[in-house]
Structure formats: C-alpha cells, structure tokens
Design a protein around this motif. Structure first.
Motif, PDB file in Angstrom:
ATOM      1  N   ILE A  94       0.821  -1.217   0.000  1.00  0.00           N
ATOM      2  CA  ILE A  94       0.000   0.000   0.000  1.00  0.00           C
ATOM      3  C   ILE A  94       0.857   1.271   0.000  1.00  0.00           C
ATOM      4  N   PRO A  95       1.788   1.446   0.955  1.00  0.00           N
ATOM      5  CA  PRO A  95       2.606   2.673   0.902  1.00  0.00           C
ATOM      6  C   PRO A  95       3.476   2.756  -0.343  1.00  0.00           C
ATOM      7  N   LEU A  96       3.961   1.612  -0.803  1.00  0.00           N
ATOM      8  CA  LEU A  96       4.807   1.616  -2.003  1.00  0.00           C
ATOM      9  C   LEU A  96       4.007   2.035  -3.225  1.00  0.00           C
ATOM     10  N   ALA A  97       2.751   1.595  -3.312  1.00  0.00           N
ATOM     11  CA  ALA A  97       1.886   1.981  -4.432  1.00  0.00           C
ATOM     12  C   ALA A  97       1.561   3.473  -4.377  1.00  0.00           C
ATOM     13  N   LEU A  98       1.303   3.986  -3.182  1.00  0.00           N
ATOM     14  CA  LEU A  98       1.002   5.417  -3.036  1.00  0.00           C
ATOM     15  C   LEU A  98       2.191   6.273  -3.454  1.00  0.00           C
ATOM     16  N   LEU A  99       3.385   5.826  -3.099  1.00  0.00           N
ATOM     17  CA  LEU A  99       4.589   6.574  -3.453  1.00  0.00           C
ATOM     18  C   LEU A  99       4.917   6.467  -4.941  1.00  0.00           C
ATOM     19  N   SER A 100       4.410   5.412  -5.601  1.00  0.00           N
ATOM     20  CA  SER A 100       4.700   5.205  -7.024  1.00  0.00           C
ATOM     21  C   SER A 100       3.705   5.896  -7.947  1.00  0.00           C
ATOM     22  N   ALA A 101       2.546   6.288  -7.423  1.00  0.00           N
ATOM     23  CA  ALA A 101       1.481   6.836  -8.256  1.00  0.00           C
ATOM     24  C   ALA A 101       1.835   8.235  -8.747  1.00  0.00           C
ATOM     25  N   ARG A 102       1.661   8.469 -10.044  1.00  0.00           N
ATOM     26  CA  ARG A 102       2.021   9.758 -10.622  1.00  0.00           C
ATOM     27  C   ARG A 102       1.080  10.895 -10.233  1.00  0.00           C
ATOM     28  N   ASN A 103      -0.127  10.531  -9.794  1.00  0.00           N
ATOM     29  CA  ASN A 103      -1.061  11.580  -9.387  1.00  0.00           C
ATOM     30  C   ASN A 103      -0.975  11.909  -7.899  1.00  0.00           C
ATOM     31  N   LEU A 104       0.038  11.335  -7.214  1.00  0.00           N
ATOM     32  CA  LEU A 104       0.210  11.624  -5.798  1.00  0.00           C
ATOM     33  C   LEU A 104       1.613  12.076  -5.422  1.00  0.00           C
ATOM     34  N   ALA A 113      10.457   4.659  -5.831  1.00  0.00           N
ATOM     35  CA  ALA A 113       9.476   3.625  -5.490  1.00  0.00           C
ATOM     36  C   ALA A 113       9.318   2.616  -6.625  1.00  0.00           C
ATOM     37  N   SER A 114       9.307   3.084  -7.854  1.00  0.00           N
ATOM     38  CA  SER A 114       9.202   2.176  -9.007  1.00  0.00           C
ATOM     39  C   SER A 114      10.442   1.300  -9.131  1.00  0.00           C
ATOM     40  N   LEU A 115      11.611   1.876  -8.820  1.00  0.00           N
ATOM     41  CA  LEU A 115      12.843   1.083  -8.853  1.00  0.00           C
ATOM     42  C   LEU A 115      12.785  -0.041  -7.827  1.00  0.00           C
ATOM     43  N   LEU A 116      12.234   0.254  -6.655  1.00  0.00           N
ATOM     44  CA  LEU A 116      12.104  -0.775  -5.629  1.00  0.00           C
ATOM     45  C   LEU A 116      11.127  -1.863  -6.076  1.00  0.00           C
ATOM     46  N   GLN A 117      10.013  -1.458  -6.689  1.00  0.00           N
ATOM     47  CA  GLN A 117       9.064  -2.433  -7.231  1.00  0.00           C
ATOM     48  C   GLN A 117       9.731  -3.362  -8.239  1.00  0.00           C
ATOM     49  N   ASN A 118      10.459  -2.776  -9.172  1.00  0.00           N
ATOM     50  CA  ASN A 118      11.118  -3.566 -10.212  1.00  0.00           C
ATOM     51  C   ASN A 118      12.172  -4.491  -9.628  1.00  0.00           C
ATOM     52  N   ALA A 119      12.866  -4.012  -8.596  1.00  0.00           N
ATOM     53  CA  ALA A 119      13.901  -4.832  -7.960  1.00  0.00           C
ATOM     54  C   ALA A 119      13.276  -6.069  -7.316  1.00  0.00           C
ATOM     55  N   VAL A 120      12.135  -5.887  -6.651  1.00  0.00           N
ATOM     56  CA  VAL A 120      11.467  -7.024  -6.006  1.00  0.00           C
ATOM     57  C   VAL A 120      10.930  -7.995  -7.049  1.00  0.00           C
ATOM     58  N   LYS A 157       2.338  -2.914  -7.886  1.00  0.00           N
ATOM     59  CA  LYS A 157       2.103  -2.448  -9.260  1.00  0.00           C
ATOM     60  C   LYS A 157       0.617  -2.403  -9.569  1.00  0.00           C
ATOM     61  N   PHE A 158      -0.129  -3.437  -9.161  1.00  0.00           N
ATOM     62  CA  PHE A 158      -1.577  -3.450  -9.386  1.00  0.00           C
ATOM     63  C   PHE A 158      -2.257  -2.295  -8.661  1.00  0.00           C
ATOM     64  N   TYR A 159      -1.869  -2.092  -7.396  1.00  0.00           N
ATOM     65  CA  TYR A 159      -2.451  -0.989  -6.627  1.00  0.00           C
ATOM     66  C   TYR A 159      -2.118   0.364  -7.265  1.00  0.00           C
ATOM     67  N   GLN A 160      -0.881   0.491  -7.732  1.00  0.00           N
ATOM     68  CA  GLN A 160      -0.463   1.752  -8.374  1.00  0.00           C
ATOM     69  C   GLN A 160      -1.323   2.058  -9.597  1.00  0.00           C
ATOM     70  N   GLU A 161      -1.547   1.042 -10.439  1.00  0.00           N
ATOM     71  CA  GLU A 161      -2.370   1.242 -11.631  1.00  0.00           C
ATOM     72  C   GLU A 161      -3.794   1.651 -11.255  1.00  0.00           C
ATOM     73  N   ALA A 162      -4.323   1.054 -10.187  1.00  0.00           N
ATOM     74  CA  ALA A 162      -5.668   1.407  -9.741  1.00  0.00           C
ATOM     75  C   ALA A 162      -5.718   2.841  -9.227  1.00  0.00           C
ATOM     76  N   ILE A 163      -4.692   3.250  -8.499  1.00  0.00           N
ATOM     77  CA  ILE A 163      -4.645   4.613  -7.956  1.00  0.00           C
ATOM     78  C   ILE A 163      -4.550   5.640  -9.081  1.00  0.00           C
ATOM     79  N   GLU A 164      -3.760   5.350 -10.087  1.00  0.00           N
ATOM     80  CA  GLU A 164      -3.580   6.299 -11.192  1.00  0.00           C
ATOM     81  C   GLU A 164      -4.823   6.409 -12.080  1.00  0.00           C
ATOM     82  N   ALA A 165      -5.742   5.457 -11.939  1.00  0.00           N
ATOM     83  CA  ALA A 165      -6.949   5.465 -12.769  1.00  0.00           C
ATOM     84  C   ALA A 165      -8.145   6.123 -12.083  1.00  0.00           C
ATOM     85  N   VAL A 166      -7.946   6.695 -10.890  1.00  0.00           N
ATOM     86  CA  VAL A 166      -9.071   7.304 -10.169  1.00  0.00           C
ATOM     87  C   VAL A 166      -9.514   8.593 -10.865  1.00  0.00           C
TER      88      VAL A 166
END
Length: 267
Positions: A94-104, A113-120, A157-166
């Motif tokens: 959840i926090p990682l998705a919030l930090l990755s979202a372009r609208n936040l 945050a995206s680099l950390l996602q990709n690393a995992v 990544k899924f959460y990030q996509e959902a957040i960016e689509a609000v």
C-alpha cells in the motif's frame, strides 16, 4: 469541392491505418520466427521423446490414497502460508503503491518507489525461498516470508495502476480545499480503489497457493515440500495424490474468489 476534400482525407487516414497494421503484423511475424529459431526446436527429438513422456504419466497412476491425511495436512499448511504471505505483501504494498502513483507523488519519489518495485519483481520466488530458508531454516516460516516479499512486487504495481486510474476531479476538489497528502489518499483515492484492490488481493492469494508448491523445492514448507520429496523418491503414485488434492483446492478457491471479485466489481 468540400465533399471531395473530406473523401480524400478519409481515404488517406484509412490508408495510414492499414499501413500501420500491416507493419505491425510483419514485425510480430518476424518476432515469432526469430524466437522459434532461437529456441532451436527439434521436431524429431520431440517425436522420439513421446514414449518416455507416456511412461512417466503411466507411473503417476493410480494415486496412492493412503497418504491422503498427509496431503491434507500439507495443504492446510500451504493455505496458511499463502494467507499470511499475501496479507504481509498487501500491507507493505500500500505505501509503495502510493509513493509510485504519478497523481500523488513527485517524480524523484516515483522513480525510487518504481525502482524498488522492479527490484522485487526481478527476484524469482525460488531465490527468495532459498534466502529465507538460509535465514530461518527449513519449513513454513521461510515460505511465508518469501511469498510476502514476492507479493509486494506485483500487488504494489496493481495498486499503483488502480490509484492512477481514479477520477481526477475528486482529487482536484480535495487539493483546492487544501487537503493534506494523507487526506487525499484517504478520502479521494481509497474509496475508489478499494473494490479493485480487494479483487487483486484475492487473485494474488489464489496465485500464491500455486507458488507455495514451487517453494517446496527449496524446503520452504507446504505441499510442495512433500510433493518434491515423493518425486525424488520415485514414489509417483503418492505425488499424484498431492497434485490431485492441490487441484481440488485451487479450483475451489478460484471459483470462490471469482465470485467475490465479481461482487466487488458490481459494488
């Protein structure tokens, strides 16, 4: 004259569309041919391997139901691993998705945050399993932690996509009223993305039950550990029982989670 210009414009646009589609088909066809050559598939080898494949399948049947109690016990452990692994991964996502979202978040924070996602995501689950087996020893705790970290890479990544689509209008309304970053996330984003994120989480839980069986290869507990042990000991009939029990449970969970996801979408 005006009508003639419109016809020419329409014909030209259709020509460009067909040209782009043609180029895309040619490139895609070339990619498949290139990939097939790289695989070096030998049809003759496949043909000669068919008797060995048939022999292996024949050894799997009939299943040995005398170990059904062992299979059920291992399966319960697998579900427990998946439940806790998915929960840990979802909470940390959840926090990682919030930090990755372009609208936040600002660009530099999104990049980190995206680099950390990709690393995992780039670390295979089997490697995570080996790491936690070395840290905690053989058994379910290692598998649970491996599933938790593995889940982060995908749910974030899924959460990030959902957040960016609000809906942007709700966020702009909160920004105009000078709401804080956390208030925007809590009141503007969470109500919109919650049903979709719950659906993603259920899907990941279902997937993690299958992934847990793979982690058994490195001794990370669950039904996979028993399955690999039987295969290594050439006890194929017992391995079949494990696979059949896993099939029944995965199918049941898939049906239940599908109904829940449809309910969330309807709501």
């Amino acid at each position: 004259m005006k009508l003639l210009d419109q016809i020419r414009s329409y014909t030209s646009s259709r020509y460009h569309v067909w040209l782009i589609r043609g180029i895309a088909i040619v490139v895609l066809g070339w990619a498949y041919i290139w990939s097939l050559k790289g695989l070096k598939v030998n049809p003759e080898l496949i043909k000669t391997s068919l008797p060995y494949m048939a022999d292996f399948l024949m050894r799997l049947w009939p299943p040995d139901l005398s170990i059904l109690d062992v299979a059920i016990k291992a399966l319960i452990e697998t579900v427990q691993m998946s439940l806790w692994g998915t929960t840990i991964g979802a909470i940390l996502s959840i926090p990682l998705a919030l930090l990755s979202a372009r609208n936040l978040s600002p660009l530099w924070l999104r990049w980190l945050a995206s680099l950390l996602q990709n690393a995992v995501r780039s670390v295979p689950s089997i490697i995570l399993g080996l790491f936690f087996v070395a840290a905690t020893g053989l058994g379910a705790p290692a598998g649970t932690l491996a599933l938790g970290i593995y889940t982060i890479g995908y749910l974030a990544k899924f959460y990030q996509e959902a957040i960016e689509a609000v809906d942007r209008r709700s966020l702009e309304a909160l920004q105009v009223s000078r709401a804080s970053w956390w208030q925007i996330a809590q009141y503007g984003i969470l109500p919109q993305v919650l049903p979709l994120c719950l659906g993603y989480t259920l899907y990941m839980f279902e997937y993690n039950i299958r992934a847990a069986s793979v982690l058994g290869v490195v001794g990370a507990g669950g039904i996979g550990f028993e399955l690999v042990s039987y295969i290594r000991g050439f006890e194929y009939n017992k391995a079949t029982t494990m696979m059949l029990v896993l099939l029944v449970v995965v199918t049941s969970i898939d049906a239940i989670s599908s109904q829940l996801r449809n309910k969330f979408k309807a709501d």
